[in-house]
Motif scaffolding. Sequence first.
Motif, short mmCIF file in Angstrom:
data_model
loop_
_atom_site.label_atom_id
_atom_site.label_comp_id
_atom_site.label_asym_id
_atom_site.label_seq_id
_atom_site.Cartn_x
_atom_site.Cartn_y
_atom_site.Cartn_z
N ASP A 1 53.79 37.28 36.24
CA ASP A 1 53.31 35.61 36.11
C ASP A 1 51.93 35.48 36.70
O ASP A 1 51.27 36.48 36.95
N VAL A 2 51.54 34.22 36.65
CA VAL A 2 50.25 33.92 37.13
C VAL A 2 49.64 34.61 38.45
O VAL A 2 48.81 34.81 38.67
N GLN A 3 50.84 34.29 39.29
CA GLN A 3 50.63 34.70 40.68
C GLN A 3 50.19 36.11 40.63
O GLN A 3 49.35 36.65 41.33
N GLY A 4 51.23 36.97 39.83
CA GLY A 4 51.05 38.48 39.68
C GLY A 4 49.72 38.83 39.09
O GLY A 4 49.19 39.88 39.49
N GLU A 5 49.25 37.87 38.13
CA GLU A 5 48.07 38.28 37.58
C GLU A 5 46.70 38.45 38.62
O GLU A 5 46.15 39.38 38.49
N MET A 6 46.75 37.49 39.40
CA MET A 6 45.77 37.48 40.35
C MET A 6 45.75 38.83 41.12
O MET A 6 44.78 39.26 41.58
N ALA A 7 46.89 39.15 41.52
CA ALA A 7 47.11 40.21 42.52
C ALA A 7 46.73 41.49 41.57
O ALA A 7 46.19 42.60 42.03
N VAL A 8 47.01 41.45 40.29
CA VAL A 8 46.62 42.78 39.54
C VAL A 8 45.12 42.83 39.60
O VAL A 8 44.28 43.68 39.60
N PHE A 9 44.35 41.82 39.32
CA PHE A 9 43.07 41.91 38.98
C PHE A 9 42.28 41.93 40.52
O PHE A 9 41.43 42.87 40.46
N GLN A 10 43.07 41.62 41.76
CA GLN A 10 42.31 41.91 42.99
C GLN A 10 42.68 43.43 43.37
O GLN A 10 41.60 44.15 43.75
N LEU A 11 44.00 43.94 42.81
CA LEU A 11 44.10 45.24 43.31
C LEU A 11 43.10 45.99 42.35
O LEU A 11 42.71 47.20 42.99
N PHE A 12 43.19 45.86 41.34
CA PHE A 12 42.16 46.79 40.24
C PHE A 12 40.62 46.76 40.71
O PHE A 12 40.15 47.75 40.87
N GLU A 13 40.23 45.52 41.35
CA GLU A 13 38.94 45.57 41.81
C GLU A 13 38.84 46.43 43.03
O GLU A 13 37.75 47.08 43.37
N THR A 14 39.79 46.29 43.76
CA THR A 14 39.76 47.17 45.21
C THR A 14 39.87 48.47 44.78
O THR A 14 39.07 49.21 45.32
N LEU A 15 40.53 48.99 43.76
CA LEU A 15 40.55 50.44 43.20
C LEU A 15 39.38 51.07 42.62
O LEU A 15 38.81 52.13 42.64
N SER A 16 38.70 50.03 41.84
CA SER A 16 37.67 50.57 40.73
C SER A 16 36.42 49.92 40.95
O SER A 16 35.39 50.56 40.47
#
Lengths: 115, 166
Positions: A31-46
């Motif tokens: 969902d939309v909330q999960g999308e933001m979590a995905v983007f933030q986590l990806f930016e943290t990792l990469s």
Amino acid sequence: MESLNQALIADANHPIICHTLRDELLLYNIDVQGEMAVFQLFETLSGKHINRECVADELSGGQKVLLMLCLALNSPAQRIIFKDLLHALDDERRELTQSLIRQSTKTILHEKGSC
Amino acid sequence: MLRIAAGSAQVWPAFTLDLTQDLCFEQEHRYQLWGANGSGKSSFLQKILLPQLQNAEGSYIVYLQQQMHLQLYALKAHAAFHAPGRRITDAHDAAEYLLDDLSKTYPSRPKDIFIIADESPALELLLRFPLPHCLILIDHQQKIPEARRVIFEAQNPTLTQVYRDA
């Protein structure tokens, strides 16, 4: 009720199968909330900023694997099977990945896949 | 030998590789491209090294991509015509098929051989290949024995410097 035998299979030999992140998010039922979590986590990792309009080809092979990890961890699936997850990751990202998996409340299994 | 001249190359619209020195890839040597995920190693292979090798001609090139499912289909089709009954089910089978084919061809037409592998699960097979060749690898799992390193050092998300390890 979810069957105990069901699992999300995330194969690092085929980490992203859609052209855009928008379509890949649909596959994971995020969902939309999960999308933001995905983007933030990806930016943290990469260190790379992404959004739902990003094209998969803009990412390196290792980044696609990291994105797959972020999607899987933020999906509704409670049981995940990762195949060859760590193979293409550098030392730093391998440690971060292992740390994330240890912290997750999901049941996570690892398998050796085949390309 | 393949020599790639120093200089900047914009390999993607928002990404540049800055080769700070000439890079030479010689026969009977191993090279390991080393750097963080996203630092441009695969892009270097695809956008700089392979085009130069292909333009130069006169060499055999074996290239194993990082996510090689499309290559697998192509090799299965090739094997269906040229080696019926040969099973190719994964990257290891694919590498073995290519190297076997090369081994049969080489004696009658010897040329320089460049083997380029990007995170290949068939690494052990490549390290044992007996014919004289230049091996260029990306592998995050281990330091390749006797390999000269080429370092990819990300300066920021849009620029990576590339140089030989001392």
